[in-house]
Design a protein around this motif. Structure first.
Motif, PDB file in Angstrom:
ATOM      1  N   PHE A 176     -23.289  58.218  -3.662  1.00 27.76           N
ATOM      2  CA  PHE A 176     -21.812  58.250  -3.728  1.00 27.76           C
ATOM      3  C   PHE A 176     -21.211  59.129  -2.644  1.00 27.76           C
ATOM      4  CE2 PHE A 176     -23.574  57.532  -7.948  1.00 27.76           C
ATOM      5  CZ  PHE A 176     -23.002  56.313  -8.259  1.00 27.76           C
ATOM      6  N   ILE A 200     -16.256  47.212   0.547  1.00 30.11           N
ATOM      7  CA  ILE A 200     -16.071  47.858  -0.766  1.00 30.11           C
ATOM      8  C   ILE A 200     -16.148  46.822  -1.871  1.00 30.11           C
ATOM      9  CG2 ILE A 200     -14.619  49.723   0.154  1.00 30.11           C
ATOM     10  CD1 ILE A 200     -12.201  48.210  -1.183  1.00 30.11           C
ATOM     11  N   VAL A 259     -17.978  57.287  -1.008  1.00 28.90           N
ATOM     12  CA  VAL A 259     -16.817  57.192  -1.911  1.00 28.90           C
ATOM     13  C   VAL A 259     -16.288  58.584  -2.261  1.00 28.90           C
ATOM     14  CG1 VAL A 259     -18.076  57.102  -4.123  1.00 28.90           C
ATOM     15  CG2 VAL A 259     -15.869  55.931  -3.881  1.00 28.90           C
ATOM     16  N   THR A 260     -17.203  59.558  -2.338  1.00 27.48           N
ATOM     17  CA  THR A 260     -16.753  60.927  -2.612  1.00 27.48           C
ATOM     18  C   THR A 260     -15.930  61.459  -1.447  1.00 27.48           C
ATOM     19  OG1 THR A 260     -18.616  61.365  -4.080  1.00 27.48           O
ATOM     20  CG2 THR A 260     -17.531  63.272  -3.119  1.00 27.48           C
ATOM     21  N   LYS A 277     -20.718  55.961 -12.756  1.00 24.85           N
ATOM     22  CA  LYS A 277     -21.641  55.851 -11.613  1.00 24.85           C
ATOM     23  C   LYS A 277     -22.227  54.449 -11.426  1.00 24.85           C
ATOM     24  CE  LYS A 277     -22.800  60.737 -11.329  1.00 24.85           C
ATOM     25  NZ  LYS A 277     -23.820  61.775 -11.220  1.00 24.85           N
ATOM     26  N   ARG A 278     -21.516  53.455 -11.874  1.00 25.53           N
ATOM     27  CA  ARG A 278     -21.884  52.083 -11.510  1.00 25.53           C
ATOM     28  C   ARG A 278     -20.617  51.229 -11.546  1.00 25.53           C
ATOM     29  NH1 ARG A 278     -22.914  48.032 -14.490  1.00 25.53           N
ATOM     30  NH2 ARG A 278     -24.893  47.490 -13.556  1.00 25.53           N
ATOM     31  N   ASP A 279     -20.648  50.117 -10.834  1.00 26.18           N
ATOM     32  CA  ASP A 279     -19.498  49.218 -10.839  1.00 26.18           C
ATOM     33  C   ASP A 279     -19.217  48.769 -12.266  1.00 26.18           C
ATOM     34  OD1 ASP A 279     -19.402  49.439  -8.106  1.00 26.18           O
ATOM     35  OD2 ASP A 279     -20.461  47.548  -7.722  1.00 26.18           O
ATOM     36  N   ASP A 322     -23.752  52.660  -0.723  1.00 26.28           N
ATOM     37  CA  ASP A 322     -23.314  54.065  -0.656  1.00 26.28           C
ATOM     38  C   ASP A 322     -24.216  54.948  -1.507  1.00 26.28           C
ATOM     39  OD1 ASP A 322     -21.834  56.357  -0.227  1.00 26.28           O
ATOM     40  OD2 ASP A 322     -20.321  55.837  -1.732  1.00 26.28           O
ATOM     41  N   SER A 333     -16.034  51.098  -5.157  1.00 26.61           N
ATOM     42  CA  SER A 333     -17.272  51.644  -4.603  1.00 26.61           C
ATOM     43  C   SER A 333     -17.505  51.043  -3.224  1.00 26.61           C
ATOM     44  CB  SER A 333     -18.460  51.356  -5.525  1.00 26.61           C
ATOM     45  OG  SER A 333     -18.684  49.960  -5.620  1.00 26.61           O
ATOM     46  N   PRO A 362     -14.265  59.441  -7.693  1.00 22.49           N
ATOM     47  CA  PRO A 362     -15.239  58.669  -6.915  1.00 22.49           C
ATOM     48  C   PRO A 362     -16.163  57.766  -7.726  1.00 22.49           C
ATOM     49  CG  PRO A 362     -15.858  60.994  -6.985  1.00 22.49           C
ATOM     50  CD  PRO A 362     -14.503  60.893  -7.616  1.00 22.49           C
ATOM     51  N   TRP A 363     -16.480  58.132  -8.976  1.00 25.74           N
ATOM     52  CA  TRP A 363     -17.448  57.303  -9.699  1.00 25.74           C
ATOM     53  C   TRP A 363     -17.153  57.148 -11.189  1.00 25.74           C
ATOM     54  CZ3 TRP A 363     -19.296  61.023 -12.844  1.00 25.74           C
ATOM     55  CH2 TRP A 363     -19.530  62.299 -12.315  1.00 25.74           C
TER      56      TRP A 363
END
Lengths: 409, 409
Positions: free
Chosen positions: A360, A341, A363-364, A207-209, A357, A353, A379-380
């Protein structure tokens, strides 16, 4: 335009009902599909190269590679042959098989920081064994870990609270990834009780870059461990055997004292390993760690076949080439469709990502649209290329992701 | 007279040298042969039924069955066929395979205390998941464990000190096996912070005679858990699928809230499981536990084939019959040779000790003499029968053990 299929097929839905009756939540852990998608199939029936097939016979181009382990592709012929050959001799025997020695020798020959190896089953077995070894070696207790880093899902390192007590994590001291001063402050907090510094070769928290390691940070942790007499542990479970066969920090010239390996080590067979330096051999010998299946010959034979194939030298450059092709193509598509993105991490472990967003949502929706068009990605959580992806497969994936971007518009 | 071979062959000795260079101590954990014998081979090359073969081509009648997992015999044709069939579809995929549902359903159908199942890799994964689930369910922390009981080899439950901190075991409260008043005292000590009572179905601590559970003790723990609102966890990792398919306390009518399974669940493939009652389903769902290979299809297919075979109903009675034949024969031999021995535990999980045998010197000499005569057994850890042992195999074993007794004289 690629075909769009309804989100879930009838066999998949029937399996959902059956699973919910006999498995809590219908599935658990990172493979609980309800945690990341309403459109991805929960159940996968088969895999072949870079393709997987669900219970309704739908084929997906696979960008997860079994969530990492499948580095050579599903059902790689060489690995499968080694598995079937070893099955013909035996698997879980009364003593270790000679293949344990063969594979330990190959690891020691491949990994410059490895003077010895021990085998286990899970990545968590490996990280736990590293921490226990470091404590045994130093007689100290504190372990520095990066805030938010994943090192397994047992109480001592769990990132979730349910069922975990404060005492389970009493000796963890947190620092921020790529922030050397925070690591130095954590070491100061640990004082003369510092056993180890535990670190992933890059930041790959969910859930993060993703964030590549700053080489100065890696060198700084090495110096900090040397200065404090603590043990530098690299958790190479997720990145291992995809970035550099000698260890993911080998290109930086930073060598860990202990390394935890698993995932891609045996192309999907259950295996983990710990490698370490000579000075920690006695400590590794002093601790008592074991498991009923840790010595099983079949996964070790798979590991031997996998690393032998990787050492031929084509798989990693191939993944870099196809990963770059994917990244370039996705970047062009995002621009063409008017989306901003970010693509982060090494190209062979992609993550995408969307800017701004929240939750998410975008992206989801994009990942689900890709799934409906026959591309399995997340997605994450980062994705994983395998050596089975060809340029043509990437182009096929890109045709479908382009339609997924279009579907967001 | 059976033939006596020199203790270790040349290939074995060459493997020792190679192993010592690349594996701490030459091997580790329960399979480190130096911890129990100077005469047993460290390395086993193959297995077939109830026989294993070392690196020098010496065949042994196997009384360890891979230290438990091999309940149907090495390379059981039905299990091997299931493994190879599943390998032809896929193993470590992006989602669970439908075989996970099939096997969860079969477990729930087989185990009366199971309303759901979760899968993992190691016995330790299973016990850890049970404890975490119990804490999540109750919001409490203390876990009662029997003094000296083995529940895994990670810091929270390790019986050895190296690398383990006090905090790792801060919430364990000890009782004595088969001593209900000690368990009640431990529960009183835990007070209103009691999460779980963890117990093995019998006492099988290493280096002591095995001890069957007192049914009143089992019923007493069940009542204690009910009275305190804590979770009764049976660690059936070692005994599971050898005593009663419904759970090792099922014949007593005592049903656990959670059960940890592994070892014999898949005839040697790496698999563990947790089963639990309906009231704990939400707690099991609330915790985060996972592993890269926990969903792999091949071990689950092996588990399905193993339990399907066991449910045919012949394997367990066969093991009881051959185990009794072995016990009776050993008892007669000991008398004939003038030794006072004790044989403890269920006949299908035999253990033999000599009266007054300080430091296990006599039993070690006997076990080594048996090894030199082609019987692989352990001096101070229980053995495991498998369904592959025939009456003729037992008689062959007894011929050799008779000579081993004679060699002590």
């Amino acid at each position: 335009m690629t075909a769009v299929t309804p989100a879930l097929g009838e066999h998949e839905l029937a399996l959902h009902d059956r699973a919910r009756a006999v498995i809590p939540g219908g599935m658990y852990g990172h493979m609980a599909v309800t945690s990341f998608s309403a459109a991805h199939p929960q159940f996968i029936v088969s895999g072949d190269g870079c393709r997987v097939t669900d219970a309704d016979g739908r084929e997906y181009l696979d960008l997860m590679s079994g969530w990492g382990p499948v580095v050579l592709g599903h059902r790689h012929p060489g690995v499968t042959a080694a598995v079937i050959d070893q099955l013909g001799h035996g698997d879980c025997l009364d003593g270790a098989s000679p293949v344990a020695v063969d594979f330990a020798e190959l690891l020691v020959d491949t990994v410059p920081s490895a003077d010895w190896a021990m085998f286990c089953k899970n990545g968590t077995d490996a990280t736990t064994t590293c921490v226990t070894t470091a404590r045994a070696a130093t007689g100290k207790r504190k372990v520095l870990v990066a805030r938010g880093a994943y090192h397994g899902a047992v109480p001592w390192c769990s990132l979730r609270g349910a069922g975990v007590t404060d005492e389970d994590q009493a000796h963890l001291v947190h620092y921020d990834y790529n922030d050397l001063s925070s690591a130095e402050a954590a070491a100061a907090e640990a004082g003369d009780d510092l056993a180890a510094i535990l670190v992933c070769p890059m930041r790959h928290d969910v859930k993060r870059d993703q964030e590549l390691v700053d080489p100065a940070f890696a060198r700084g942790l090495r110096a900090l461990a040397d200065r404090t007499g603590s043990v530098l542990i690299v958790d190479d479970v997720r990145c291992g055997f995809r970035l550099d066969l000698g260890g993911s920090w080998e290109p930086l010239g930073v060598r860990p004292d202990l390394t935890a390996w698993s995932k891609a080590i045996a192309n999907g067979q259950a295996l983990g390993a710990v490698t370490g330096i000579e000075a920690l051999r006695d400590a590794a010998r002093s601790i008592y760690v074991t498991g009923s299946f840790w010595y099983a010959a079949v996964p070790l034979a798979a590991g031997l076949a996998t690393l032998t194939e990787l050492r031929k030298g084509r798989a990693l450059p191939d993944m870099v080439r196809t990963g770059q092709r994917l990244r370039d193509g996705l970047a062009q598509q995002a621009v063409a469709h008017g989306f901003e993105i970010r693509q982060t991490g090494p190209v062979q472990m992609p993550m995408l990502s969307f800017a701004g967003d929240e939750g998410f949502r975008l992206v989801t929706a994009w990942a689900e649209a890709a799934g409906e068009r026959g591309v399995y990605l997340h997605p994450w959580h980062n994705w994983f290329l395998s050596a089975a992806h060809t340029d043509a497969d990437i182009d096929d994936i890109l045709d479908r992701t382009n339609d997924a971007f279009a579907a967001l518009g």
